[in-house]
Enzyme design. Structure first.
Site, PDB file in Angstrom:
ATOM      1  N   CYS A  49       0.845  -1.199   0.000  1.00 54.36           N
ATOM      2  CA  CYS A  49       0.000   0.000   0.000  1.00 54.36           C
ATOM      3  C   CYS A  49       0.877   1.243   0.000  1.00 54.36           C
ATOM      4  CB  CYS A  49      -0.923  -0.002   1.219  1.00 54.36           C
ATOM      5  SG  CYS A  49      -2.216   1.277   1.164  1.00 54.36           S
ATOM      6  N   TYR A  90      -4.777   1.758  11.614  1.00 55.13           N
ATOM      7  CA  TYR A  90      -5.667   0.642  11.943  1.00 55.13           C
ATOM      8  C   TYR A  90      -5.688  -0.477  10.892  1.00 55.13           C
ATOM      9  CZ  TYR A  90      -8.923   3.459   9.076  1.00 55.13           C
ATOM     10  OH  TYR A  90      -9.511   4.188   8.072  1.00 55.13           O
ATOM     11  N   GLY A 140      -4.305  -4.272   0.804  1.00 53.72           N
ATOM     12  CA  GLY A 140      -3.426  -3.339   0.154  1.00 53.72           C
ATOM     13  C   GLY A 140      -4.120  -2.322  -0.728  1.00 53.72           C
ATOM     14  N   SER A 188     -12.142   4.604   0.118  1.00 54.04           N
ATOM     15  CA  SER A 188     -11.887   4.655   1.559  1.00 54.04           C
ATOM     16  C   SER A 188     -11.800   6.105   2.010  1.00 54.04           C
ATOM     17  CB  SER A 188     -10.597   3.904   1.896  1.00 54.04           C
ATOM     18  OG  SER A 188     -10.721   2.540   1.600  1.00 54.04           O
ATOM     19  N   CYS A 190     -22.368 -11.143   3.971  1.00 56.86           N
ATOM     20  CA  CYS A 190     -21.991 -12.450   4.516  1.00 56.86           C
ATOM     21  C   CYS A 190     -22.068 -12.496   6.032  1.00 56.86           C
ATOM     22  CB  CYS A 190     -20.602 -12.860   4.032  1.00 56.86           C
ATOM     23  SG  CYS A 190     -19.277 -11.709   4.464  1.00 56.86           S
ATOM     24  N   ASP A 226     -10.602 -12.930   3.421  1.00 57.88           N
ATOM     25  CA  ASP A 226      -9.473 -11.998   3.499  1.00 57.88           C
ATOM     26  C   ASP A 226      -9.070 -11.690   4.936  1.00 57.88           C
ATOM     27  OD1 ASP A 226     -11.855 -10.441   3.729  1.00 57.88           O
ATOM     28  OD2 ASP A 226     -10.733  -8.634   3.231  1.00 57.88           O
ATOM     29  N   CYS A 254     -26.027 -16.480  21.931  1.00 58.04           N
ATOM     30  CA  CYS A 254     -26.574 -16.218  20.594  1.00 58.04           C
ATOM     31  C   CYS A 254     -27.764 -17.132  20.296  1.00 58.04           C
ATOM     32  CB  CYS A 254     -25.500 -16.425  19.533  1.00 58.04           C
ATOM     33  SG  CYS A 254     -24.185 -15.192  19.537  1.00 58.04           S
ATOM     34  N   CYS A 293     -29.330 -11.108  13.111  1.00 57.96           N
ATOM     35  CA  CYS A 293     -27.898 -10.840  13.296  1.00 57.96           C
ATOM     36  C   CYS A 293     -27.015 -11.992  12.824  1.00 57.96           C
ATOM     37  CB  CYS A 293     -27.653 -10.542  14.768  1.00 57.96           C
ATOM     38  SG  CYS A 293     -25.946 -10.596  15.292  1.00 57.96           S
ATOM     39  N   CYS A 319     -21.540  -7.707  19.833  1.00 56.76           N
ATOM     40  CA  CYS A 319     -22.830  -8.273  20.250  1.00 56.76           C
ATOM     41  C   CYS A 319     -23.721  -7.206  20.886  1.00 56.76           C
ATOM     42  CB  CYS A 319     -22.590  -9.421  21.228  1.00 56.76           C
ATOM     43  SG  CYS A 319     -24.104 -10.178  21.857  1.00 56.76           S
TER      44      CYS A 319
END
Length: 376
Positions: free
Chosen positions: A17, A23, A67, A122, A257, A279, A319, A328, A349
């Site tokens: 990058c 972060y 990246g 971003s 997902c 990833d 859960c 959720c 949560c």
């Protein structure tokens, strides 16, 4: 049931990058791969595209991430499109590019518009928020450049979404971030809650991570702003999480997902052709093979990928008995404290409970209105 190879997440420049964001979870992956510079070869690119288009359904999508994928140069992406046209045989092909925007110029914008790339930019918000953690290699802020690139992309007619990391600082400014994106013309927003492991204590979240209660309050405020922008039953802004949650309220499968019963429905391809389950799990344990030596639909349907996908459904008892489970689904596997293999609670949560308790009645009303419109 056999999974269909319909989408890939590709890291053509690996973890490389041109920024040095505090972060970032992927920069450290440079130590995982050999060499100082990581670039996908045309051989890997062609084989990857060929397999997806030969093994996949009518509609397939390629997500280019990093990246920073634009480090590959525009010629690489022209070649990718060339291969897609060569092997596509009339299939519908979608491309998404996630970028920090620094290298985007008019030539890039023209290309992205011509081939209908969806760009995820971003951008964490106004200058004081974006520049709090998103630095160039010289540790200077990057907001001015990215803000200018956002205007360039939008003015050039490129479909552009805002990808906003919510960290311990930005979580305090939901109204300011939302208004900034709207004023800029970024009406499609994705808010990504940040939690990474502290380098000195793997059972503790890093200091820049957002706290669960804080993120819950952030979601509630963003929901109010989003809901206020609904006119005649139509949302005039899009927040990806709310859009995905809404699917569950109208009885449809959520596209995100993190809201599914199980994951493992796509593959991640690194610069060298190695294929991984996700990833967030680019590591030896979840390496499935390589595009030059393995069939991609075989890797997607391997027992190892199935094992990975089923981790999500192995939920803690809190859960299983939670009233919000069907909405959720336990969140993202990587957000479970701290080792995802211990079936621990999701870091967020409390956030999700706060959000659903706050928004449920209004989401039900919107769902009822949507269903009525579908019948009429």
């Amino acid at each position: 049931m056999k999974k269909i190879l319909s989408s890939l997440l590709i890291k053509p420049a690996g973890p490389d990058c041109n920024l040095d964001c505090d972060y970032c979870f992927y920069l450290d992956k440079a130590d995982y791969f050999s060499g100082d510079k990581h670039r996908m070869s045309l051989k890997v690119l062609e084989e990857m595209v060929k397999q997806v288009l030969q093994q996949g359904p009518y509609q397939v999508s390629f997500g280019w991430q990093g990246g920073e994928p634009t480090l590959m140069g525009l010629s690489f992406f022209r070649k990718a499109v060339e291969y897609q046209e060569k092997y596509g045989e009339g299939k519908s092909v979608g491309n998404g590019l996630q970028t920090n925007g620094i290298l985007i110029d008019q030539e890039w914008a023209n290309f992205l518009r011509q081939f209908n790339f969806l760009v995820g930019l971003s951008l964490d918000g106004p200058e004081h928020i974006h520049d709090h953690y998103r630095f160039a290699k010289n540790r200077k802020g990057t907001w001015k450049k990215v803000n200018d690139r956002a205007r360039l992309l939008l003015d050039s007619g490129v479909a552009t979404n805002a990808l906003t990391v919510v960290n311990d600082y930005s979580v305090n400014f939901p109204e300011e971030i939302y208004s900034y994106h709207k004023e800029l013309g970024l009406n499609y927003m994705q808010f990504i809650p940040c939690v990474e492991t502290d380098q000195n204590n793997n059972m503790k979240a890093a200091d820049f991570s957002v706290g669960a209660e804080k993120y819950g309050e952030f979601l509630k405020k963003i929901f109010d702003l989003w809901h206020a922008d609904i006119h005649d039953g139509v949302a005039t802004t899009s927040v990806r999480y709310f859009d995905s949650v809404f699917h569950a309220y109208v009885g449809l499968e959520a596209p995100e997902c993190t809201l599914a019963n199980a994951c493992g429905t796509y593959l991640v391809v690194e610069h060298n052709g190695d294929v991984y389950s996700c990833d967030f799990f680019v590591e030896d344990n979840w390496k499935l093979g390589n595009v030059l030596t393995h069939k991609m639909d075989g890797m997607l349907n391997s027992s190892r990928q199935e094992e990975f996908g089923n981790l999500k459904a192995e939920l803690p008892s809190e859960c299983v008995t939670c009233q919000w489970l069907k909405k959720c689904r336990g969140g993202c596997t990587k957000d479970r404290i701290r080792d995802p293999m211990d079936k621990g609670s999701n870091h967020f949560c409390t956030s999700y409970k706060m959000f659903f308790e706050y928004s449920d009645k209004r989401l039900i009303a919107l769902a009822d209105e949507w269903k009525e419109n579908q019948r009429s």
